[in-house]
Design a protein around this motif. Structure first.
Motif, PDB file in Angstrom:
ATOM      1  N   ILE A  28       0.842  -1.211   0.000  1.00  0.00           N
ATOM      2  CA  ILE A  28       0.000   0.000   0.000  1.00  0.00           C
ATOM      3  C   ILE A  28       0.870   1.251   0.000  1.00  0.00           C
ATOM      4  CG2 ILE A  28      -1.692   1.327   1.336  1.00  0.00           C
ATOM      5  CD1 ILE A  28      -2.679  -1.447   2.450  1.00  0.00           C
ATOM      6  N   GLU A  29       1.872   1.260   0.883  1.00  0.00           N
ATOM      7  CA  GLU A  29       2.723   2.451   0.996  1.00  0.00           C
ATOM      8  C   GLU A  29       3.522   2.689  -0.288  1.00  0.00           C
ATOM      9  OE1 GLU A  29       3.402   2.124   5.848  1.00  0.00           O
ATOM     10  OE2 GLU A  29       5.121   1.913   4.505  1.00  0.00           O
ATOM     11  N   ALA A  30       4.098   1.608  -0.830  1.00  0.00           N
ATOM     12  CA  ALA A  30       4.931   1.762  -2.032  1.00  0.00           C
ATOM     13  C   ALA A  30       4.073   2.202  -3.223  1.00  0.00           C
ATOM     14  CB  ALA A  30       5.657   0.452  -2.351  1.00  0.00           C
ATOM     15  N   LEU A  31       2.864   1.655  -3.323  1.00  0.00           N
ATOM     16  CA  LEU A  31       1.999   2.018  -4.457  1.00  0.00           C
ATOM     17  C   LEU A  31       1.489   3.447  -4.329  1.00  0.00           C
ATOM     18  CD1 LEU A  31       0.308  -1.434  -4.919  1.00  0.00           C
ATOM     19  CD2 LEU A  31       1.573  -0.162  -6.670  1.00  0.00           C
ATOM     20  N   LEU A  32       1.172   3.846  -3.115  1.00  0.00           N
ATOM     21  CA  LEU A  32       0.747   5.229  -2.888  1.00  0.00           C
ATOM     22  C   LEU A  32       1.859   6.187  -3.335  1.00  0.00           C
ATOM     23  CD1 LEU A  32      -1.424   7.067  -1.596  1.00  0.00           C
ATOM     24  CD2 LEU A  32      -0.223   6.810   0.570  1.00  0.00           C
ATOM     25  N   ALA A  33       3.075   5.809  -2.995  1.00  0.00           N
ATOM     26  CA  ALA A  33       4.223   6.667  -3.344  1.00  0.00           C
ATOM     27  C   ALA A  33       4.440   6.766  -4.855  1.00  0.00           C
ATOM     28  CB  ALA A  33       5.489   6.142  -2.668  1.00  0.00           C
ATOM     29  N   GLN A  34       3.958   5.773  -5.616  1.00  0.00           N
ATOM     30  CA  GLN A  34       4.121   5.828  -7.087  1.00  0.00           C
ATOM     31  C   GLN A  34       2.970   6.575  -7.746  1.00  0.00           C
ATOM     32  OE1 GLN A  34       7.081   4.578  -7.733  1.00  0.00           O
ATOM     33  NE2 GLN A  34       6.971   3.874  -5.599  1.00  0.00           N
ATOM     34  N   GLY A  35       1.953   6.928  -6.971  1.00  0.00           N
ATOM     35  CA  GLY A  35       0.771   7.539  -7.586  1.00  0.00           C
ATOM     36  C   GLY A  35      -0.214   6.494  -8.065  1.00  0.00           C
ATOM     37  N   CYS A  36      -0.231   5.336  -7.407  1.00  0.00           N
ATOM     38  CA  CYS A  36      -1.195   4.279  -7.752  1.00  0.00           C
ATOM     39  C   CYS A  36      -2.132   4.043  -6.566  1.00  0.00           C
ATOM     40  CB  CYS A  36      -0.463   2.975  -8.067  1.00  0.00           C
ATOM     41  SG  CYS A  36       0.491   3.028  -9.592  1.00  0.00           S
ATOM     42  N   HIS A  37      -3.204   3.316  -6.850  1.00  0.00           N
ATOM     43  CA  HIS A  37      -4.159   2.957  -5.808  1.00  0.00           C
ATOM     44  C   HIS A  37      -4.020   1.452  -5.560  1.00  0.00           C
ATOM     45  CE1 HIS A  37      -7.928   2.903  -3.532  1.00  0.00           C
ATOM     46  NE2 HIS A  37      -8.212   1.791  -4.191  1.00  0.00           N
ATOM     47  N   ALA A  38      -3.699   1.074  -4.318  1.00  0.00           N
ATOM     48  CA  ALA A  38      -3.587  -0.351  -3.981  1.00  0.00           C
ATOM     49  C   ALA A  38      -4.953  -0.891  -3.604  1.00  0.00           C
ATOM     50  CB  ALA A  38      -2.626  -0.533  -2.811  1.00  0.00           C
ATOM     51  N   ALA A  39      -5.290  -2.062  -4.147  1.00  0.00           N
ATOM     52  CA  ALA A  39      -6.487  -2.794  -3.716  1.00  0.00           C
ATOM     53  C   ALA A  39      -5.967  -4.032  -2.988  1.00  0.00           C
ATOM     54  CB  ALA A  39      -7.345  -3.161  -4.926  1.00  0.00           C
ATOM     55  N   PRO A  40      -5.868  -3.964  -1.659  1.00  0.00           N
ATOM     56  CA  PRO A  40      -5.188  -5.028  -0.917  1.00  0.00           C
ATOM     57  C   PRO A  40      -6.101  -6.189  -0.540  1.00  0.00           C
ATOM     58  CG  PRO A  40      -5.606  -3.141   0.530  1.00  0.00           C
ATOM     59  CD  PRO A  40      -6.289  -2.860  -0.775  1.00  0.00           C
ATOM     60  N   ALA A  41      -5.888  -7.345  -1.154  1.00  0.00           N
ATOM     61  CA  ALA A  41      -6.659  -8.554  -0.837  1.00  0.00           C
ATOM     62  C   ALA A  41      -5.749  -9.481  -0.031  1.00  0.00           C
ATOM     63  CB  ALA A  41      -7.129  -9.222  -2.124  1.00  0.00           C
ATOM     64  N   ILE A  42      -6.221  -9.900   1.124  1.00  0.00           N
ATOM     65  CA  ILE A  42      -5.372 -10.652   2.062  1.00  0.00           C
ATOM     66  C   ILE A  42      -5.360 -12.143   1.727  1.00  0.00           C
ATOM     67  CG2 ILE A  42      -5.025 -11.273   4.488  1.00  0.00           C
ATOM     68  CD1 ILE A  42      -6.167  -8.692   5.331  1.00  0.00           C
ATOM     69  N   THR A  43      -4.172 -12.708   1.575  1.00  0.00           N
ATOM     70  CA  THR A  43      -4.036 -14.162   1.367  1.00  0.00           C
ATOM     71  C   THR A  43      -3.751 -14.894   2.666  1.00  0.00           C
ATOM     72  OG1 THR A  43      -1.695 -13.821   0.949  1.00  0.00           O
ATOM     73  CG2 THR A  43      -3.144 -13.942  -0.990  1.00  0.00           C
ATOM     74  N   ALA A  44      -3.094 -14.190   3.604  1.00  0.00           N
ATOM     75  CA  ALA A  44      -2.631 -14.858   4.828  1.00  0.00           C
ATOM     76  C   ALA A  44      -2.461 -13.838   5.940  1.00  0.00           C
ATOM     77  CB  ALA A  44      -1.287 -15.543   4.565  1.00  0.00           C
ATOM     78  N   LEU A  45      -2.629 -14.306   7.163  1.00  0.00           N
ATOM     79  CA  LEU A  45      -2.299 -13.482   8.328  1.00  0.00           C
ATOM     80  C   LEU A  45      -1.002 -14.040   8.905  1.00  0.00           C
ATOM     81  CD1 LEU A  45      -5.818 -13.352  10.018  1.00  0.00           C
ATOM     82  CD2 LEU A  45      -4.760 -11.613   8.559  1.00  0.00           C
ATOM     83  N   THR A  46      -0.138 -13.172   9.361  1.00  0.00           N
ATOM     84  CA  THR A  46       1.089 -13.672   9.988  1.00  0.00           C
ATOM     85  C   THR A  46       1.207 -13.080  11.388  1.00  0.00           C
ATOM     86  OG1 THR A  46       2.565 -11.867   9.294  1.00  0.00           O
ATOM     87  CG2 THR A  46       2.259 -13.688   7.735  1.00  0.00           C
ATOM     88  N   VAL A  47       1.945 -13.787  12.220  1.00  0.00           N
ATOM     89  CA  VAL A  47       2.364 -13.233  13.504  1.00  0.00           C
ATOM     90  C   VAL A  47       3.872 -13.052  13.374  1.00  0.00           C
ATOM     91  CG1 VAL A  47       2.479 -13.585  15.993  1.00  0.00           C
ATOM     92  CG2 VAL A  47       0.538 -14.485  14.698  1.00  0.00           C
ATOM     93  N   GLN A  48       4.290 -11.824  13.205  1.00  0.00           N
ATOM     94  CA  GLN A  48       5.726 -11.563  13.053  1.00  0.00           C
ATOM     95  C   GLN A  48       6.039 -10.172  13.562  1.00  0.00           C
ATOM     96  OE1 GLN A  48       7.332 -11.050   8.958  1.00  0.00           O
ATOM     97  NE2 GLN A  48       5.218 -11.125   8.227  1.00  0.00           N
ATOM     98  N   ASP A  49       7.300  -9.958  13.832  1.00  0.00           N
ATOM     99  CA  ASP A  49       7.784  -8.621  14.193  1.00  0.00           C
ATOM    100  C   ASP A  49       8.971  -8.325  13.284  1.00  0.00           C
ATOM    101  OD1 ASP A  49       9.825 -10.141  15.232  1.00  0.00           O
ATOM    102  OD2 ASP A  49       9.189  -9.924  17.319  1.00  0.00           O
TER     103      ASP A  49
END
Ligand SMILES: Nc1ncnc2c1ncn2[C@@H]1O[C@H](COP(=O)(O)OP(=O)(O)O)[C@@H](O)[C@H]1O
Ligand SMILES: Cc1ncc(COP(=O)(O)O)c(N)n1
Length: 265
Positions: A28-49
């Motif tokens: 989302i952040e990288a696409l916003l920075a390019q002037g694009c609109h991200a449509a984020p569809a989730i494939t997986a949830l992770t527990v990570q840091d």
């Protein structure tokens, strides 16, 4: 009222990283920075840091199809970016989704490990990506360790892996973030035999979300209509700047600072 023209839409099929460094938030952040609109569809949830992965859960196929259908039925998808898929079933689900988007460029980051080394999918997922998804891709962006898994060449050079993988896909960018040379070597291979090498100075430290930033920026650049080799160059350049300006918000890896280029000093 002032209405702005719509930005190109990039459908992202990636996992969620609650640390915010990698996965869908990176997209989302990288696409916003390019002037694009991200449509984020989730494939997986992770527990990570920012240190490593503790666990992950792959979403049901029906939920991912329903998310993609909602986007495809409503928005003009100009490119698709794939990140973490995590299971063989998710690979098949993406094949089904791409059948609904003929001619739309697909950028595949074959995510199998997090930056800290933790697994985000078994090697068999990599083999399924090679067999079923690489043929649908405009370009795949494995790092060298991922390219070695996909090519089944555990000690193979980038050139040897590319030779094998180009039987499956049209273009391949083998990234070099994981080496220890003073420079990072990123190599773009095409099935027609053409090749471009992109070399940049290696920055100190290790980064969480560099590959996600690169692949989503590349998808955004293709969505904007940039030609492939130029889009790769722009995406590598943008990614390098986000790493140069990275922050260390936690106890682990640095997180890319994905600001629009215009906002930089
Ligand atoms: N230490 C580094 N110094 C400079 N650039 C880097 C560094 N690490 C990663 N990159 C850039 O980020 C891109 C993606 O990172 P890489 O580590 O290869 O992939 P991944 O994040 O998928 O493991 C690389 O192609 C390179 O351009
Ligand atoms: C959900 C998710 N997707 C992808 C990555 C890989 O990140 P990187 O860009 O560091 O290879 C990750 N750590 N988590």
């Amino acid at each position: 009222m002032n209405r702005y023209p719509s930005r190109p839409v990039v459908l992202c099929l990636s996992g969620h990283d609650p640390s915010g460094g990698a996965g869908l938030q990176a997209d989302i952040e990288a696409l916003l920075a390019q002037g694009c609109h991200a449509a984020p569809a989730i494939t997986a949830l992770t527990v990570q840091d920012t240190v490593d992965v503790r666990d992950f859960r792959i979403l049901d196929r029906a939920w991912v199809l329903a998310q993609a259908d909602a986007v495809i039925g409503d928005l003009p998808v100009a490119a698709v970016k794939l990140g973490m898929l995590g299971s063989l079933e998710m690979v098949d689900t993406v094949v089904e989704i791409m059948a609904r988007l003929p001619g739309v460029p697909l950028v595949c980051d074959p995510v199998l490990r997090a930056g800290g080394g933790g697994a985000l999918g078994k090697d068999e997922v990599g083999y399924a990506i090679r067999e079923r998804l690489l043929p649908l891709c405009r370009i795949a962006t494995p790092n060298l360790p991922e390219a070695r898994i996909l090519a089944e060449l555990p000690d193979g050079s980038a050139d040897a892996c590319a030779e094998k993988l180009l039987a499956h896909c049209e273009h391949l960018l083998i990234t070099g973030g994981h080496g220890d040379e003073r420079e990072v070597h990123n190599r773009l291979y095409a099935r027609d035999g053409s090749r471009h090498d992109f070399t940049c100075a290696r920055l100190p430290g290790s980064y969480h979300g560099s590959g996600c930033t690169l692949a989503s920026t590349l998808a955004g650049r293709l969505a904007l209509g940039e030609e492939l080799a130029s889009a790769v160059n722009s995406a590598l350049d943008y990614t390098w700047r986000t790493l140069r300006d990275a922050e260390q918000p936690g106890h682990g890896q640095y997180v890319p600072r994905r600001l629009p280029l215009d906002f930089r000093s």
